[in-house]
Motif scaffolding. Structure first.
Motif, PDB file in Angstrom:
ATOM      1  N   GLY A  76      -4.067   6.777  -7.905  1.00 37.73           N
ATOM      2  CA  GLY A  76      -3.266   7.414  -6.858  1.00 37.73           C
ATOM      3  C   GLY A  76      -3.772   8.827  -6.581  1.00 37.73           C
ATOM      4  O   GLY A  76      -3.122   9.817  -6.925  1.00 37.73           O
ATOM      5  N   GLY A  80      -5.214  14.807  -3.902  1.00 37.91           N
ATOM      6  CA  GLY A  80      -6.305  15.290  -4.757  1.00 37.91           C
ATOM      7  C   GLY A  80      -5.889  16.443  -5.671  1.00 37.91           C
ATOM      8  O   GLY A  80      -6.677  16.912  -6.487  1.00 37.91           O
ATOM      9  N   GLU A  97      -7.803   5.499  -5.148  1.00 33.88           N
ATOM     10  CA  GLU A  97      -6.741   5.587  -4.138  1.00 33.88           C
ATOM     11  C   GLU A  97      -6.841   4.358  -3.231  1.00 33.88           C
ATOM     12  O   GLU A  97      -7.915   4.009  -2.760  1.00 33.88           O
ATOM     13  CB  GLU A  97      -6.906   6.888  -3.324  1.00 33.88           C
ATOM     14  CG  GLU A  97      -6.077   7.011  -2.067  1.00 33.88           C
ATOM     15  CD  GLU A  97      -4.577   6.910  -2.305  1.00 33.88           C
ATOM     16  OE1 GLU A  97      -4.036   7.681  -3.114  1.00 33.88           O
ATOM     17  OE2 GLU A  97      -3.940   6.031  -1.661  1.00 33.88           O
TER      18      GLU A  97
HETATM   19  N1  SAH Z   1      -1.766  12.359  -7.491  1.00 27.99           N
HETATM   20  C1  SAH Z   1      -1.348  12.579  -6.126  1.00 27.99           C
HETATM   21  C2  SAH Z   1       0.020  11.983  -5.853  1.00 27.99           C
HETATM   22  C3  SAH Z   1      -0.117  10.928  -4.832  1.00 27.99           C
HETATM   23  S1  SAH Z   1       1.280   9.927  -4.469  1.00 27.99           S
HETATM   24  C4  SAH Z   1      -1.420  14.041  -5.742  1.00 27.99           C
HETATM   25  O1  SAH Z   1      -1.683  14.886  -6.613  1.00 27.99           O
HETATM   26  O2  SAH Z   1      -1.271  14.347  -4.565  1.00 27.99           O
HETATM   27  C5  SAH Z   1       0.695   8.375  -5.035  1.00 27.99           C
HETATM   28  C6  SAH Z   1      -0.548   7.801  -4.378  1.00 27.99           C
HETATM   29  O3  SAH Z   1      -0.755   6.523  -4.942  1.00 27.99           O
HETATM   30  C7  SAH Z   1      -0.448   7.600  -2.866  1.00 27.99           C
HETATM   31  O4  SAH Z   1      -1.481   8.311  -2.232  1.00 27.99           O
HETATM   32  C8  SAH Z   1      -0.634   6.077  -2.685  1.00 27.99           C
HETATM   33  O5  SAH Z   1      -1.395   5.734  -1.540  1.00 27.99           O
HETATM   34  C9  SAH Z   1      -1.368   5.713  -3.975  1.00 27.99           C
HETATM   35  N2  SAH Z   1      -1.268   4.301  -4.372  1.00 27.99           N
HETATM   36  C10 SAH Z   1      -0.230   3.442  -4.238  1.00 27.99           C
HETATM   37  N3  SAH Z   1      -0.543   2.236  -4.735  1.00 27.99           N
HETATM   38  C11 SAH Z   1      -1.819   2.327  -5.212  1.00 27.99           C
HETATM   39  C12 SAH Z   1      -2.714   1.428  -5.842  1.00 27.99           C
HETATM   40  N4  SAH Z   1      -2.383   0.145  -6.069  1.00 27.99           N
HETATM   41  N5  SAH Z   1      -3.940   1.862  -6.202  1.00 27.99           N
HETATM   42  C13 SAH Z   1      -4.323   3.149  -5.967  1.00 27.99           C
HETATM   43  N6  SAH Z   1      -3.522   4.041  -5.360  1.00 27.99           N
HETATM   44  C14 SAH Z   1      -2.290   3.642  -4.989  1.00 27.99           C
END
Ligand code: SAH
Length: 204
Positions: A76, A80, A97
């Motif tokens: 996820g 970034g 992601e």
């Molecule tokens: N770590 C990020 C938080 C992002 S929110 C930060 O610091 O900004 C969670 C993210 O997980 C989202 O961008 C979403 O698109 C992603 N996500 C959801 N399901 C996923 C999957 N199966 N594999 C990879 N990413 C995923």
């Protein structure tokens, strides 16, 4: 932000606090929310997704007790921001992601900021990232209903997995350690993350 939101809630790892002070969160927040970049809550980053609350980013990082030589997998990438914090503390960050636009945008920002130890993949985090296993630590920033099997397999023996597990609206942020191939829970805190989804947007 660090003093009132993070230290005040009990995060006290000096290296984590230093990383949280160093990485400027406003780079990761869309223009229209910049004024709230250091506020005590998550913010929209487009594509229906959010950048996590600063405290949660610090907490997850502290729970994983990252060391300088560690290879870390993040599921996820989102904005970034969490990847940048990890990259300040470890050898290399591999971040997956599912949303191509978000992955590319995060890649662009982190390259501009000069990070050379973050590696990006657009793909399904349920599969982890096979090519670079095993990982010393894995952080998952979206919530599945159960721990994905691939992540257990890709974690090093003795390694730490920090993951929000539960329903769509309520989860526990759990710290697991891997012993003899099995995950042992060490701590759990109630949280609320966006669900982990597949390419069709279904959650599990
Ligand atoms: N770590 C990020 C938080 C992002 S929110 C930060 O610091 O900004 C969670 C993210 O997980 C989202 O961008 C979403 O698109 C992603 N996500 C959801 N399901 C996923 C999957 N199966 N594999 C990879 N990413 C995923």
């Amino acid at each position: 932000m660090v003093k009132n939101q993070i230290e005040a809630r009990g995060v006290n790892d000096k290296n984590v606090l230093a990383a949280m002070r160093k990485v400027e969160r406003h780079h990761f927040v869309p223009e229209q929310y910049r004024q709230y970049a250091y506020a005590d809550h998550p913010l929209p980053i487009g594509e229906g997704q959010t950048i996590s609350q600063p405290y949660i980013v610090a907490l997850m990082t502290e729970m994983a007790s990252i060391k300088t030589q560690d290879k870390v997998l993040e599921i996820g990438t989102g904005s970034g921001y969490q990847a940048a914090i990890l990259a300040e503390l470890c050898d290399s960050v591999f971040t997956v992601e599912i949303n191509k636009k978000l992955s590319e945008k995060a890649g662009k920002i982190l390259t501009q900021l000069g990070y050379k130890n973050i590696f990006f993949k657009t793909g399904d985090g349920f599969q982890g990232w096979q090519a670079h296993l095993p990982y010393d630590a894995i952080l998952v920033t979206c919530a599945p209903s159960e721990v994905p099997e691939a992540l257990i397999n890709q974690l090093k023996e003795g390694g730490k997995l920090v993951i929000p597990v539960g329903s769509k609206i309520r989860q526990n942020l759990v710290l697991f350690r891997k012993f003899d191939g099995n995950l042992v829970p060490e701590a759990a805190i109630p949280v609320r993350f966006v669900p982990m989804i597949d390419e069709k947007g279904n959650s599990y």
